[in-house]
Design a protein around this motif. Structure first.
Motif, PDB file in Angstrom:
ATOM      1  N   ALA A   1      35.078  39.274  42.070  1.00 43.48           N
ATOM      2  CA  ALA A   1      35.689  38.289  41.396  1.00 43.48           C
ATOM      3  C   ALA A   1      34.998  37.668  40.084  1.00 43.48           C
ATOM      4  CB  ALA A   1      36.045  37.102  42.243  1.00 43.48           C
ATOM      5  N   PRO A   2      33.403  37.321  40.139  1.00 43.00           N
ATOM      6  CA  PRO A   2      32.927  36.710  39.200  1.00 43.00           C
ATOM      7  C   PRO A   2      32.917  37.549  37.886  1.00 43.00           C
ATOM      8  CG  PRO A   2      31.413  36.152  40.839  1.00 43.00           C
ATOM      9  CD  PRO A   2      32.575  37.158  41.345  1.00 43.00           C
ATOM     10  N   GLU A   3      32.844  38.740  38.026  1.00 42.94           N
ATOM     11  CA  GLU A   3      32.914  39.840  36.888  1.00 42.94           C
ATOM     12  C   GLU A   3      34.330  40.554  36.742  1.00 42.94           C
ATOM     13  OE1 GLU A   3      30.717  40.512  34.551  1.00 42.94           O
ATOM     14  OE2 GLU A   3      29.824  38.813  35.581  1.00 42.94           O
ATOM     15  N   TYR A   4      35.563  39.901  37.328  1.00 45.15           N
ATOM     16  CA  TYR A   4      36.663  40.558  37.487  1.00 45.15           C
ATOM     17  C   TYR A   4      37.254  40.921  35.654  1.00 45.15           C
ATOM     18  CZ  TYR A   4      41.689  41.361  38.362  1.00 45.15           C
ATOM     19  OH  TYR A   4      42.894  41.704  38.469  1.00 45.15           O
ATOM     20  N   ASN A   5      36.896  40.120  34.890  1.00 48.31           N
ATOM     21  CA  ASN A   5      37.558  40.234  33.596  1.00 48.31           C
ATOM     22  C   ASN A   5      36.934  41.345  32.841  1.00 48.31           C
ATOM     23  OD1 ASN A   5      39.917  38.393  33.725  1.00 48.31           O
ATOM     24  ND2 ASN A   5      38.463  36.666  33.045  1.00 48.31           N
ATOM     25  N   ASN A   6      35.504  41.374  33.236  1.00 43.12           N
ATOM     26  CA  ASN A   6      34.743  42.419  32.461  1.00 43.12           C
ATOM     27  C   ASN A   6      35.052  44.009  33.090  1.00 43.12           C
ATOM     28  OD1 ASN A   6      33.513  40.713  30.733  1.00 43.12           O
ATOM     29  ND2 ASN A   6      31.932  40.378  32.279  1.00 43.12           N
ATOM     30  N   GLU A   7      35.280  43.979  34.629  1.00 41.30           N
ATOM     31  CA  GLU A   7      35.230  45.000  35.211  1.00 41.30           C
ATOM     32  C   GLU A   7      36.638  45.823  35.373  1.00 41.30           C
ATOM     33  OE1 GLU A   7      32.427  46.314  37.521  1.00 41.30           O
ATOM     34  OE2 GLU A   7      31.055  45.160  36.429  1.00 41.30           O
ATOM     35  N   ILE A   8      37.406  44.993  35.398  1.00 44.42           N
ATOM     36  CA  ILE A   8      38.788  45.549  36.124  1.00 44.42           C
ATOM     37  C   ILE A   8      39.786  45.827  34.859  1.00 44.42           C
ATOM     38  CG2 ILE A   8      40.811  44.960  37.629  1.00 44.42           C
ATOM     39  CD1 ILE A   8      38.294  45.669  39.035  1.00 44.42           C
ATOM     40  N   PHE A   9      40.365  46.725  35.007  1.00 47.43           N
ATOM     41  CA  PHE A   9      41.430  47.337  34.069  1.00 47.43           C
ATOM     42  C   PHE A   9      42.557  46.230  33.693  1.00 47.43           C
ATOM     43  CE2 PHE A   9      45.190  49.592  33.022  1.00 47.43           C
ATOM     44  CZ  PHE A   9      44.846  50.184  31.831  1.00 47.43           C
ATOM     45  N   ASP A  10      42.777  46.025  32.337  1.00 44.45           N
ATOM     46  CA  ASP A  10      43.848  44.923  32.274  1.00 44.45           C
ATOM     47  C   ASP A  10      45.223  45.692  31.718  1.00 44.45           C
ATOM     48  OD1 ASP A  10      45.559  43.057  31.150  1.00 44.45           O
ATOM     49  OD2 ASP A  10      43.817  41.659  30.250  1.00 44.45           O
ATOM     50  N   ALA A  11      46.263  45.721  32.612  1.00 43.67           N
ATOM     51  CA  ALA A  11      47.328  46.676  32.254  1.00 43.67           C
ATOM     52  C   ALA A  11      48.101  45.855  31.299  1.00 43.67           C
ATOM     53  CB  ALA A  11      48.126  46.961  33.570  1.00 43.67           C
ATOM     54  N   TYR A  12      48.107  44.511  31.311  1.00 40.03           N
ATOM     55  CA  TYR A  12      48.887  43.796  30.463  1.00 40.03           C
ATOM     56  C   TYR A  12      48.474  44.077  29.052  1.00 40.03           C
ATOM     57  CZ  TYR A  12      49.409  41.842  34.811  1.00 40.03           C
ATOM     58  OH  TYR A  12      49.651  41.856  36.240  1.00 40.03           O
ATOM     59  N   ALA A  13      47.109  43.839  28.821  1.00 44.39           N
ATOM     60  CA  ALA A  13      46.497  44.009  27.319  1.00 44.39           C
ATOM     61  C   ALA A  13      46.618  45.518  26.856  1.00 44.39           C
ATOM     62  CB  ALA A  13      45.263  43.731  27.520  1.00 44.39           C
ATOM     63  N   SER A  14      46.570  46.481  27.848  1.00 48.57           N
ATOM     64  CA  SER A  14      46.563  47.847  27.313  1.00 48.57           C
ATOM     65  C   SER A  14      48.008  48.562  27.425  1.00 48.57           C
ATOM     66  CB  SER A  14      45.677  48.659  28.747  1.00 48.57           C
ATOM     67  OG  SER A  14      44.600  48.279  28.718  1.00 48.57           O
ATOM     68  N   ASP A  15      48.931  48.059  27.830  1.00 41.26           N
ATOM     69  CA  ASP A  15      50.246  48.362  27.945  1.00 41.26           C
ATOM     70  C   ASP A  15      50.655  48.626  26.364  1.00 41.26           C
ATOM     71  OD1 ASP A  15      53.057  48.548  28.079  1.00 41.26           O
ATOM     72  OD2 ASP A  15      53.424  46.480  28.788  1.00 41.26           O
ATOM     73  N   LYS A  16      50.740  49.999  26.072  1.00 45.39           N
ATOM     74  CA  LYS A  16      50.691  50.585  24.866  1.00 45.39           C
ATOM     75  C   LYS A  16      52.146  50.232  23.931  1.00 45.39           C
ATOM     76  CE  LYS A  16      49.478  54.537  21.832  1.00 45.39           C
ATOM     77  NZ  LYS A  16      48.472  53.607  21.047  1.00 45.39           N
ATOM     78  N   PHE A  17      53.304  50.114  24.951  1.00 52.83           N
ATOM     79  CA  PHE A  17      54.382  50.206  24.140  1.00 52.83           C
ATOM     80  C   PHE A  17      55.031  48.633  24.751  1.00 52.83           C
ATOM     81  CE2 PHE A  17      53.534  54.735  24.159  1.00 52.83           C
ATOM     82  CZ  PHE A  17      53.669  54.699  22.761  1.00 52.83           C
ATOM     83  N   LYS A  18      54.318  47.768  25.486  1.00 56.16           N
ATOM     84  CA  LYS A  18      54.641  46.424  25.755  1.00 56.16           C
ATOM     85  C   LYS A  18      56.069  46.623  26.574  1.00 56.16           C
ATOM     86  CE  LYS A  18      51.084  44.920  23.966  1.00 56.16           C
ATOM     87  NZ  LYS A  18      50.276  44.974  24.836  1.00 56.16           N
ATOM     88  N   LYS A  19      55.915  47.464  27.888  1.00 59.40           N
ATOM     89  CA  LYS A  19      56.943  47.584  28.538  1.00 59.40           C
ATOM     90  C   LYS A  19      56.987  46.471  29.587  1.00 59.40           C
ATOM     91  CE  LYS A  19      57.660  52.723  28.018  1.00 59.40           C
ATOM     92  NZ  LYS A  19      57.439  53.819  28.756  1.00 59.40           N
ATOM     93  N   LEU A  20      55.987  46.208  29.915  1.00 65.31           N
ATOM     94  CA  LEU A  20      55.820  45.154  30.911  1.00 65.31           C
ATOM     95  C   LEU A  20      56.626  43.729  30.776  1.00 65.31           C
ATOM     96  CD1 LEU A  20      52.174  45.330  32.677  1.00 65.31           C
ATOM     97  CD2 LEU A  20      54.155  45.976  33.798  1.00 65.31           C
ATOM     98  N   PRO A  21      56.376  43.267  29.538  1.00 61.24           N
ATOM     99  CA  PRO A  21      57.265  42.017  29.367  1.00 61.24           C
ATOM    100  C   PRO A  21      58.823  42.296  29.283  1.00 61.24           C
ATOM    101  CG  PRO A  21      55.375  42.518  27.659  1.00 61.24           C
ATOM    102  CD  PRO A  21      55.430  43.597  28.555  1.00 61.24           C
TER     103      PRO A  21
END
Ligand SMILES: C[S@@+](CC[C@H](N)C(=O)[O-])C[C@H]1O[C@@H](n2cnc3c(N)ncnc32)[C@H](O)[C@@H]1O
Length: 247
Positions: A11-31
């Motif tokens: 948890a303390p390192e979550y933002n550095n260690e874990i892949f961010d699908a929302y930021a990486s979603d190339k064609f913005k399909k999730l929103p």
């Protein structure tokens, strides 16, 4: 694996260690998918919400959102985001849900346990948590994508005159015996992680009580998979499966 301990420790390192699908979603399909199902009179549950990365998308789209996760430390981070229509609850998705049924369920990169029965239980529990006719949006690791990324890595070495047999083993995410690979177990940061073929999903999701309404790629840039991808390395991109299902 003890998921609660694993994710609490991370948890303390979550933002550095874990892949961010929302930021990486190339064609913005999730929103786009979330907004397609959102409504001011509908409720949503995010299974395995982590530290709440989905909330900026789900909270404005739905009347209320319930975020559940096995890690209390990640839920604490999610609570700090302070979304007024989001409530949080510690819950293991492999156990029966004890929550009011929702119109929409979201589950992004959670149902990827190396224990296959746990994945089936998780899918069944997500289906159980939905009102009849409700929709779930699932993001799931793709075995096909992992194989394709390995193939691209082999091409990169080949272009530098290195044969596949001479590529250091640690460059590949596939470890252990052939049976692991055939069952879709790929190591991400040394954690055995279930990856799915599309055909496998077409079999197991209906068994868990879902009808698949869309199955497509959620694509990411090559630098999410390869350390130094050639600048001209384009489509097809690496991907997770983005699966829209109806209960
Ligand atoms: C890769 S993270 C994804 C988090 C979030 N869905 C996102 O996309 O940002 C996996 C999440 O699943 C949670 N998790 C793992 N096992 C779980 C379980 N059995 N029940 C509920 N949550 C679980 C972890 O605590 C972590 O937050």
């Amino acid at each position: 694996m003890n998921e609660k301990k694993h994710w609490d420790q991370l948890a303390p390192e979550y933002n550095n260690e874990i892949f961010d699908a929302y930021a990486s979603d190339k064609f913005k399909k999730l929103p786009r998918y979330i907004n397609k199902h959102g409504s001011p009179i509908k409720t949503a549950i995010d299974f395995g919400c982590g530290n709440g990365k989905s909330f900026p998308y789900l909270a404005p789209a739905f009347k209320s959102v319930l975020g559940v996760d096995i890690s209390k430390r990640l839920l604490k981070q999610a609570a700090a985001l302070n979304f007024k229509n989001v409530t949080l609850k510690a819950h293991d998705v492999t156990r029966k849900p004890q929550v009011p049924k929702a119109d929409f369920a979201f589950c992004c990169n959670v149902v990827m346990f190396p224990d296959f029965d746990k994945n089936i239980k998780a899918f069944q529990n997500i289906a159980r948590a939905l009102k009849p006719g409700g929709t779930a949006l699932l993001v799931l690791p793709s075995l096909d994508s992992a194989l394709f990324s390995a193939w691209q890595l082999i091409q990169m070495y080949k272009n530098e005159g290195v044969k596949a047999a001479h590529i250091p083993a640690h460059e590949f995410h596939f470890k252990g015996n052939m049976r692991n690979i055939l069952q879709g177990i790929v190591h991400i940061d040394n954690v055995p992680t279930k990856h799915y073929s599309a055909s496998e999903l077409e079999v197991i999701l209906p068994q868990a009580g879902f009808t698949i309404t869309n199955l497509e790629k959620l694509e990411y840039d090559w630098n999410t998979e390869l350390a130094n991808p050639p600048k001209n390395l384009g489509a097809p991109y690496p991907w997770d499966w983005l699966v829209e299902v109806r209960a």
